[in-house]
Design an enzyme around this catalytic site. Structure first.
Site, mmCIF file in Angstrom:
data_model
loop_
_atom_site.group_PDB
_atom_site.id
_atom_site.type_symbol
_atom_site.label_atom_id
_atom_site.label_comp_id
_atom_site.label_asym_id
_atom_site.label_seq_id
_atom_site.Cartn_x
_atom_site.Cartn_y
_atom_site.Cartn_z
ATOM 1 C CE LYS A 38 -4.274 0.685 -0.271
ATOM 2 N NZ LYS A 38 -5.786 0.698 -0.340
ATOM 3 C CG ASP A 66 -7.446 3.455 -0.685
ATOM 4 O OD1 ASP A 66 -8.036 1.770 -0.385
ATOM 5 O OD2 ASP A 66 -7.756 3.698 0.359
ATOM 6 C CB THR A 103 -14.051 -2.232 -4.347
ATOM 7 O OG1 THR A 103 -12.992 -1.596 -5.020
ATOM 8 C CG2 THR A 103 -14.417 -2.363 -2.701
ATOM 9 C CB SER A 125 -6.367 -4.861 -9.743
ATOM 10 O OG SER A 125 -6.975 -3.572 -9.549
HETATM 11 P P1 NDP Z 1 -13.452 7.885 -2.745
HETATM 12 O O1 NDP Z 1 -12.580 8.756 -2.495
HETATM 13 O O2 NDP Z 1 -13.398 7.006 -3.675
HETATM 14 O O3 NDP Z 1 -14.440 8.000 -1.708
HETATM 15 C C1 NDP Z 1 -14.552 7.318 -0.097
HETATM 16 C C2 NDP Z 1 -15.237 8.402 0.482
HETATM 17 O O4 NDP Z 1 -15.319 7.971 1.450
HETATM 18 C C3 NDP Z 1 -16.098 9.716 0.030
HETATM 19 O O5 NDP Z 1 -16.926 9.385 0.545
HETATM 20 C C4 NDP Z 1 -15.564 10.240 1.227
HETATM 21 O O6 NDP Z 1 -15.894 11.393 1.826
HETATM 22 C C5 NDP Z 1 -15.590 9.720 2.526
HETATM 23 N N1 NDP Z 1 -14.555 9.436 3.413
HETATM 24 C C6 NDP Z 1 -12.759 9.590 3.608
HETATM 25 N N2 NDP Z 1 -12.329 9.239 4.749
HETATM 26 C C7 NDP Z 1 -12.601 10.368 5.468
HETATM 27 C C8 NDP Z 1 -13.320 10.145 6.625
HETATM 28 N N3 NDP Z 1 -12.166 10.256 7.856
HETATM 29 N N4 NDP Z 1 -14.621 11.161 7.701
HETATM 30 C C9 NDP Z 1 -15.701 10.932 6.183
HETATM 31 N N5 NDP Z 1 -15.944 10.072 5.262
HETATM 32 C C10 NDP Z 1 -14.216 9.902 4.448
HETATM 33 O O7 NDP Z 1 -12.781 5.947 -1.699
HETATM 34 P P2 NDP Z 1 -13.191 4.978 -2.474
HETATM 35 O O8 NDP Z 1 -14.093 5.173 -2.937
HETATM 36 O O9 NDP Z 1 -12.078 3.966 -2.808
HETATM 37 O O10 NDP Z 1 -12.214 3.933 -0.760
HETATM 38 C C11 NDP Z 1 -14.097 3.665 0.397
HETATM 39 C C12 NDP Z 1 -13.097 2.986 1.060
HETATM 40 O O11 NDP Z 1 -12.928 1.518 0.360
HETATM 41 C C13 NDP Z 1 -11.928 3.127 2.167
HETATM 42 O O12 NDP Z 1 -11.393 2.176 2.783
HETATM 43 C C14 NDP Z 1 -10.695 2.002 0.818
HETATM 44 O O13 NDP Z 1 -9.423 1.529 1.750
HETATM 45 C C15 NDP Z 1 -11.527 1.246 0.513
HETATM 46 N N6 NDP Z 1 -11.648 -0.190 -0.525
HETATM 47 C C16 NDP Z 1 -11.123 1.216 -1.930
HETATM 48 C C17 NDP Z 1 -10.928 -0.280 -2.720
HETATM 49 C C18 NDP Z 1 -11.351 0.692 -4.620
HETATM 50 O O14 NDP Z 1 -11.065 -0.300 -5.027
HETATM 51 N N7 NDP Z 1 -11.103 1.854 -5.129
HETATM 52 C C19 NDP Z 1 -10.978 -1.485 -2.950
HETATM 53 C C20 NDP Z 1 -11.178 -1.893 -1.713
HETATM 54 C C21 NDP Z 1 -11.020 -1.200 -0.673
HETATM 55 P P3 NDP Z 1 -15.363 13.077 0.906
HETATM 56 O O15 NDP Z 1 -15.186 12.793 -0.228
HETATM 57 O O16 NDP Z 1 -16.018 14.273 1.861
HETATM 58 O O17 NDP Z 1 -13.620 13.081 1.404
HETATM 59 O O1 2IT Z 2 -7.672 -1.486 -0.482
HETATM 60 C C1 2IT Z 2 -7.738 -2.188 -1.763
HETATM 61 O O2 2IT Z 2 -8.260 -3.535 -1.736
HETATM 62 C C2 2IT Z 2 -7.314 -1.435 -2.429
HETATM 63 N N1 2IT Z 2 -7.475 -0.243 -3.035
HETATM 64 C C3 2IT Z 2 -7.608 -1.401 -4.264
HETATM 65 C C4 2IT Z 2 -5.917 -2.195 -4.685
HETATM 66 C C5 2IT Z 2 -5.642 -2.602 -6.012
HETATM 67 O O3 2IT Z 2 -4.697 -3.034 -5.692
HETATM 68 O O4 2IT Z 2 -6.674 -2.378 -7.539
#
Ligand code: NDP
Ligand code: 2IT
Length: 450
Positions: free
Chosen positions: A125, A165, A208, A382
């Site tokens: 990461k 992420d 996801t 991925s």
């Molecule tokens: P994005 O940046 O697309 O979205 C994140 C969302 O969560 C936004 O709505 C954001 O609000 C909110 N958010 C982030 N941090 C905070 C916080 N500290 N307090 C409150 N709200 C928060 O990210 P993703 O959707 O990609 O990721 C969301 C989660 O999923 C994370 O935990 C990530 O690690 C996990 N994840 C993502 C994957 C992927 O493929 N993208 C794969 C597996 C897991 P705002 O816009 O206002 O900041």
């Molecule tokens: O937390 C996760 O699994 C991700 N943000 C996606 C990682 C990836 O390599 O697609």
């Protein structure tokens, strides 16, 4: 088991302040106890001590110029945690809350998640303390270029393949990839989540969120239930949340909430996907804008959240999909969900539930899908993107989606059968941790001491 406790104590002592890493490691190590007791080979070969120490941690300076011409400086980081079963793989996070401890917890989780997918990918990461909010496209581009200028010497299609992420989506991956291509003078599958014109995979954007719903469907099926017609609360309004909402709507469930860092939307008649995408993917605005587009929705600003937790989990629902960030669902939230009759919690985000909340869900014996199993659809797809790049092919959306569904079913089966094998049927936390660990640990044994 004193052996496990000693490792946890040492880990806290020698990695002070990395509280999220302590939390993730504690959850995994404690749930491995039945396996460690049954098979002393892991303890004898110090597999836990080795697994909790990253193979490599790369820290670097990222300097760039903002639109006013001022120089900005932050620290970039890539933690290459474990490469026993394949090249390092895992996302990059850009958020003002990023610390080494957060990247480390995410990298640690990624080892077991990637192992569970059944694919040959190791765990890593990276990221930086950087706030993309309010930045112009030019600023984002210059930041990504500066970040990759350092990172490029440590990554490669069979070495380390970063992805998105929090704060890193298609736009950022494009700028990162462009800089990698300029520096390396080659088109390599060095990042995933790329645009479709330059090596991206169909369905990676959706993966996801879709995968999380597929996982929840498997959990419900085993209990003779389904998600159809069920009210579902979703937190977050980013990549994972949006495509969780989309899939829930497609299967006839009813997503009724989304949230961001400023507040939440409760839309009793069901989230309007087009409005959500307009606000978040087109305008990159706050959810208060959703309320302007859908006046019948209720907007609750952060200032009106309950003192002891998250307003999203106080909305009565039958299934919950925490999909924003770590520790967004605490014990009080878990109690509220259970009291209101929620019987399924499926973690789209990484470590969204605190250790206390997870314990409450396990004790209540509801369907609980832990993050490293439930959100593995993103990294799995991925890897499908890496496969397409390596073979210079592009599969259809339907092909990728079908493989994704198959992978999520496989992860559920593996976690569920492993839980049963160790006398804890239904405990997918234990099942996922042991199944993910076993493949990596046995490979480390096979590869000799390193
Ligand atoms: P994005 O940046 O697309 O979205 C994140 C969302 O969560 C936004 O709505 C954001 O609000 C909110 N958010 C982030 N941090 C905070 C916080 N500290 N307090 C409150 N709200 C928060 O990210 P993703 O959707 O990609 O990721 C969301 C989660 O999923 C994370 O935990 C990530 O690690 C996990 N994840 C993502 C994957 C992927 O493929 N993208 C794969 C597996 C897991 P705002 O816009 O206002 O900041
Ligand atoms: O937390 C996760 O699994 C991700 N943000 C996606 C990682 C990836 O390599 O697609």
């Amino acid at each position: 088991m004193p052996y496990v406790q000693k490792i946890i104590d040492d880990l806290k002592k020698f990695n002070p302040a990395q509280v999220e890493f302590h939390q993730a490691a504690t959850e995994v190590l404690v749930s491995l106890r039945p396996l460690l007791e049954k098979n002393p080979v892991y303890q004898k070969n110090k597999i836990l001590e080795r697994l909790t120490e990253p193979e490599r941690q790369i820290l670097f300076r990222v300097s760039w110029q903002d639109d006013a011409g001022d120089v900005q400086v932050t620290q970039g980081c890539r933690i290459q945690f474990n490469s026993a079963i394949g090249p390092y793989k895992g996302g990059l996070r850009l958020h003002p809350s990023v610390t080494t401890g957060i990247i480390k917890f995410l990298g640690f989780e990624q080892i077991f998640k990637n192992s569970l997918t059944g694919l040959a990918i190791g765990g890593a990461k990276g990221g930086a303390r950087f706030d993309p909010k309010g930045k112009s496209d030019g600023e984002i581009m210059r930041f990504c270029q500066a970040f990759m200028t350092e990172l490029f010497r440590h990554v490669g299609p069979t070495i380390d393949v970063p992805a998105g992420d929090i704060g890193v989506g298609g736009r950022e991956i494009g700028y990162l990839y462009g800089q990698y291509k300029r520096l390396s003078a080659s088109h390599d599958g060095v990042l995933t989540g790329k645009g479709l014109n330059y090596g991206g995979s169909l369905a990676r954007t959706e993966a996801t969120g879709y995968g999380s719903v597929y996982f929840a469907e498997e959990m419900m099926k085993e209990r003779g239930e389904s998600l159809e017609g069920k009210s579902c609360t979703v937190s977050g309004a980013g990549n994972v949340a949006i495509y969780t909402v989309e899939k829930l709507l497609q299967i006839g469930a009813k997503p009724i909430t989304v949230s961001d860092s400023k507040g939440m939307i409760h839309h009793a008649k069901g989230i309007d996907l087009a409005a959500l995408q307009q606000v978040k993917e087109v305008e990159r605005a706050s959810l208060s804008r959703y309320k302007e587009l859908c006046p019948d929705a209720v907007y609750v600003p952060l200032s009106e959240y309950p003192k002891d937790g998250n307003a999203v989990w106080r909305v009565p629902c039958q299934a919950a999909f925490p999909s924003a960030t770590q520790n967004e669902l605490n014990a009080a939230d878990a109690e509220a969900l259970l009291k209101n009759g929620c019987t399924c919690v499926c973690e789209g985000a990484n470590m969204p539930s605190t250790l206390e909340a997870v314990d409450l869900f396990l004790k209540a014996k509801i369907a609980f899908g832990p993050a490293k199993a439930a959100n593995a659809g993103g990294v799995s797809t991925s890897q499908l993107e890496m496969s397409q790049n390596a073979s210079m092919q592009q599969w259809t959306f339907e092909e990728v989606d079908a493989k994704l569904r198959g992978i999520m079913q496989g992860i559920f089966k593996n976690a569920s059968e492993t839980a049963r094998e160790f006398g804890a049927p239904g405990n997918l936390v234990m099942g996922a941790n042991i199944a993910g660990f076993r493949k990596v640990a046995d490979t480390m044994l096979a590869l000799g001491v390193y």
